[in-house]
Design a protein around this motif. Structure first.
Motif, mmCIF file in Angstrom:
data_model
loop_
_atom_site.group_PDB
_atom_site.id
_atom_site.type_symbol
_atom_site.label_atom_id
_atom_site.label_comp_id
_atom_site.label_asym_id
_atom_site.label_seq_id
_atom_site.Cartn_x
_atom_site.Cartn_y
_atom_site.Cartn_z
ATOM 1 N N GLU A 1 25.228 55.314 46.349
ATOM 2 C CA GLU A 1 26.476 56.007 46.676
ATOM 3 C C GLU A 1 26.941 55.665 48.092
ATOM 4 O OE1 GLU A 1 27.910 60.606 47.077
ATOM 5 O OE2 GLU A 1 26.577 60.100 45.404
ATOM 6 N N GLU B 1 28.404 52.184 47.976
ATOM 7 C CA GLU B 1 29.722 52.189 47.342
ATOM 8 C C GLU B 1 30.777 52.726 48.303
ATOM 9 O OE1 GLU B 1 28.987 54.510 43.839
ATOM 10 O OE2 GLU B 1 28.581 52.737 42.608
ATOM 11 N N ASP B 2 30.434 53.791 49.029
ATOM 12 C CA ASP B 2 31.372 54.347 50.003
ATOM 13 C C ASP B 2 31.675 53.336 51.103
ATOM 14 O OD1 ASP B 2 31.471 56.703 48.594
ATOM 15 O OD2 ASP B 2 30.093 57.788 49.922
#
Length: 70
Positions: free
Chosen positions: A52, A55-56
């Protein structure tokens, strides 16, 4: 008690001892697997958090556009 009854009782005692040992061994295996499962769950959560974060970071860096061949 007659011989047949004594023999049957001895047979049942042997079976009980075997089953007791088997249950204890299975309990050890289940306990070990529970520990492994807990460790894997923690590791999966850490990896999911890491993905995550990646991805950010990737979405902040460049806008998502179609490749040139579309």
């Amino acid at each position: 008690m007659d011989r047949d009854t004594i023999a049957r009782i001895e047979k049942l005692e042997e079976q009980l001892a075997f089953q007791t040992r088997t249950v204890e061994e299975l309990n050890e295996v289940v306990t070990a697997q529970a520990g492994q499962l807990d460790a894997l769950i923690r590791r999966l959560a850490a990896l999911a958090a890491h993905v995550e974060e990646l991805e950010d970071a990737a979405s902040r860096g460049a806008p998502v556009t179609k490749p040139p061949h579309y």
